[in-house]
Design an enzyme around this catalytic site. Structure first.
Site, PDB file in Angstrom:
ATOM      1  N   ARG A  73     -29.944   1.867 -20.988  1.00 50.52           N
ATOM      2  CA  ARG A  73     -30.430   0.490 -20.961  1.00 50.52           C
ATOM      3  C   ARG A  73     -29.691  -0.327 -19.895  1.00 50.52           C
ATOM      4  NH1 ARG A  73     -30.496  -2.393 -26.683  1.00 50.52           N
ATOM      5  NH2 ARG A  73     -28.280  -2.627 -26.223  1.00 50.52           N
ATOM      6  N   LYS A  84     -30.652  -6.740 -20.644  1.00 49.98           N
ATOM      7  CA  LYS A  84     -29.500  -7.468 -21.186  1.00 49.98           C
ATOM      8  C   LYS A  84     -28.757  -8.173 -20.051  1.00 49.98           C
ATOM      9  CE  LYS A  84     -27.038  -6.412 -25.449  1.00 49.98           C
ATOM     10  NZ  LYS A  84     -27.935  -6.911 -26.491  1.00 49.98           N
ATOM     11  N   GLU A 108     -38.522 -12.214 -30.804  1.00 50.69           N
ATOM     12  CA  GLU A 108     -37.248 -11.837 -31.428  1.00 50.69           C
ATOM     13  C   GLU A 108     -36.364 -13.066 -31.551  1.00 50.69           C
ATOM     14  OE1 GLU A 108     -34.554  -9.440 -29.116  1.00 50.69           O
ATOM     15  OE2 GLU A 108     -35.660  -9.794 -27.287  1.00 50.69           O
TER      16      GLU A 108
END
Ligand SMILES: *Cc1c(COP(=O)(O)O)cnc(C)c1O
Length: 342
Positions: free
Chosen positions: A85, A185, A221
C-alpha cells in the site's frame, strides 16, 4: 519463547499516543537510489527549511502492529500489505517507492531493536509501527523533491477503543474527491480532516461518516477507519468506492467472515438511505480493530442500530474475537498472515 526484560510501562493503561522507544530505522533516497538504511537512536529529523514535505506536504505513512502471542512469540500482522500500500501511495504522490521486501525487513529490524517495548500477551496493548516517507530536499516551485527519507518508528499503544459503542455524524465536509487521493495514505488527507474531526468532537460526536463527495448519498468511511455493516440476516456488507482507503483490517475481516465464520460477504455501494436497515455497524482499522457504532446522526435524523449503545453486536464481536484470535496466535492464521519476528 522470548524472555527478556520489558520496559517499565503500565501496559494496561497505555493510551494511543507517541511514546519514544530506543531505535528507529532511517533510509535516505539521493541521486536516484535508496541507501541501505540504518537503525538510529536519534528521534529528531533535521532538514532544509524548504523541504518538499514542509512546503507542499509531500509525505505519506503506514500503520501496523506487533504483538506478543499466546506462546510468547512476537509477530507482525500482514506487513507485506502495508509495504504494497505504501508503494502505491508513493507512486500517486510522485515519491520514489520504497522496495516492498526491504520495507518488511526494516519493520522486523525495528521490532527486534525495541523488543522490550512490545507489550506482554494479555494486556490488550501492542507495539504500533509507523513507517513514513517525506520529501526532504528543498523545492520552491510546486514539484516533487529530489531527495527523500523513509523512516519507521515504534510506539507502544494501549487498546484504542476501550468503551461502549460510539455515536457518529454524517459530516458536512468532504474527505476525498473523485479521482483524488482518498485511496492512498497521504498525509494531506489527514491535515484537511482535522477541522472536520474537531468540529464533530465539539458537537459531541466521536467520528465523522464521510459520504461520497460527488453525490453525498453513499457511505464512504471515517477519517481513519472503514465501515462494515451486518444485515438482519447476518450478511457482512462493506462500502465499495474508489476513494476509500483500502483497510487491511477490513480486507482481513471480510476474509474471516467468509472463511472462518461461514458468513456471506459483499462489497457494494451503501446508501445513507438504507442505514436504518442494518442490524450492526462497525469501524475497522489497525488502531481499534473494530469500534462498534451504536448511532449515526444524519442532520437531525437518528439511525440507531438494534445492537444498541451498551455492547458490541453479536456478529461484530465474533468477527473481533476471530481476527484478534488470529493475531494473538490463539486461532490458526491463513497462510502468510503472520510474520514471526522472534
Ligand atoms: C489507515 C486507514 C484505515 C485503516 O486501514 P488499516 O490498514 O486497516 O489500518 C482506514 N481508513 C483510512 C482513511 C485510513 O487512513
Amino acid at each position: 519463547m522470548v524472555t527478556m526484560e520489558k520496559a517499565n510501562i503500565d501496559w494496561v493503561n497505555l493510551g494511543f499516543g507517541y511514546y519514544k522507544t530506543d531505535k528507529r530505522f532511517v533510509s535516505n533516497y539521493k541521486d536516484g537510489k535508496w541507501d541501505e538504511g540504518i537503525l538510529t537512536t536519534d528521534e529528531n529529523v533535521v532538514m532544509n527549511e524548504s523541504a518538499g514535505v514542509l512546503q507542499y506536504a509531500q509525505t505519506c505513512f503506514e500503520g501496523m502492529k506487533a504483538y506478543t502471542t499466546a506462546d510468547g512469540s512476537v509477530v507482525v500482522f500482514r506487513p507485506d500489505l502495508n509495504a504494497k500500500r505504501m508503494y502505491d501511495t508513493a507512486q500517486r504522490l510522485e515519491m520514489p517507492p520504497y522496495p516492498e521486501d526491504k520495507f518488511v525487513e526494516a519493520v522486523c529490524e525495528v521490532v527486534k531493536a525495541n523488543l522490550k517495548f512490545v507489550p506482554p500477551y494479555g494486556t490488550g496493548a501492542s507495539l504500533y509501527l509507523r513507517p513514513y516517507m517525506f520529501g526532504s530536499s528543498p523545492v520552491l516551485g510546486v514539484k516533487p523533491a529530489n531527495e527523500y527519507q523513509f523512516r519507521i518508528f515504534a510506539s507502544p499503544v494501549g487498546p484504542y477503543f476501550k468503551g461502549k459503542p460510539i455515536t457518529i455524524k454524517v459530516s458536512d465536509f468532504d474527505r476525498a474527491a473523485p479521482r483524488g487521493t482518498g485511496h492512498v495514505k497521504a498525509g494531506l488527507n489527514y491535515a484537511m480532516s482535522l477541522h472536520a474531526i474537531v468540529t464533530a468532537h465539539n458537537e459531541g460526536y466521536a467520528e465523522n461518516l464521510y459520504p461520497d463527495a460527488l453525490t453525498r448519498t453513499k457511505v464512504e468511511e471515517t477519517g481513519g477507519a472503514n465501515f462494515f455493516f451486518v444485515t438482519k440476516d447476518n450478511k457482512i456488507i462493506t462500502p465499495k468506492s474508489s476513494t476509500i482507503l483500502p483497510s487491511i483490517t477490513r480486507r482481513s475481516l471480510m476474509y474471516v467472515a467468509k472463511e472462518y465464520l461461514g458468513l456471506e460477504t459483499e462489497e457494494r455501494e451503501v446508501y445513507l438511505s438504507e442505514l436504518g436497515d442494518f442490524a450492526e455497524c462497525g469501524l475497522c482499522g489497525t488502531a481499534a480493530v473494530i469500534s462498534p457504532v451504536g448511532k449515526i446522526v444524519d442532520h437531525g435524523k437518528e439511525i440507531c442500530f438494534p445492537s444498541g449503545m451498551e455492547k458490541m453486536g453479536t456478529i461484530s464481536k465474533k468477527l473481533y474475537d476471530t481476527l484478534t484470535g488470529i493475531q494473538m496466535g490463539r486461532i490458526d492464521a491463513p497462510e502468510g498472515w503472520i510474520k514471526k519476528i522472534v
